[in-house]
Design a protein around this motif. Sequence first.
Motif, PDB file in Angstrom:
ATOM      1  N   LEU A  74      -4.930  -2.148   7.034  1.00  0.00           N
ATOM      2  CA  LEU A  74      -3.533  -1.875   6.692  1.00  0.00           C
ATOM      3  C   LEU A  74      -2.617  -2.352   7.816  1.00  0.00           C
ATOM      4  O   LEU A  74      -2.912  -2.157   8.997  1.00  0.00           O
ATOM      5  N   ARG A  94      -1.497  -4.681   2.522  1.00  0.00           N
ATOM      6  CA  ARG A  94      -2.869  -5.168   2.677  1.00  0.00           C
ATOM      7  C   ARG A  94      -2.823  -6.666   2.468  1.00  0.00           C
ATOM      8  O   ARG A  94      -2.033  -7.160   1.662  1.00  0.00           O
ATOM      9  N   PHE A 142       0.846  -1.193   0.000  1.00  0.00           N
ATOM     10  CA  PHE A 142       0.000   0.000   0.000  1.00  0.00           C
ATOM     11  C   PHE A 142       0.886   1.249   0.000  1.00  0.00           C
ATOM     12  O   PHE A 142       0.607   2.224  -0.659  1.00  0.00           O
TER      13      PHE A 142
END
Length: 101
Positions: A43, A13, A7
């Motif tokens: 996350l 992720r 990410f």
Amino acid sequence: MLEITSFDFGVVRIKGVKANLFLSMDLHGHLYAQADPNDEEALFREVYSEGYSAYMSLGHESQKWFIGITKQGQPKPAYKTALGQDATSFLPRHIEKSEDE
């Protein structure tokens, strides 16, 4: 099978390939799946320790909560996790996708 995608620098992720949902951690440190890949609960900061990868919740970084799996294969409550525990140490593997996938 889980798919780990970047990410941001050091932030990933984790998606369940068949379910097409993202692993997330709620306010109580429990794991669940959701569709929104950009939610902060989905996350994780990838941390390297002793040759293994560990995944710390970005939304709960101050508590240092990690994804953990017990010996029985059940999710470990994040408030019981720490870096270096067997339950939080993972060895990611690269799997080539076939052309028909």
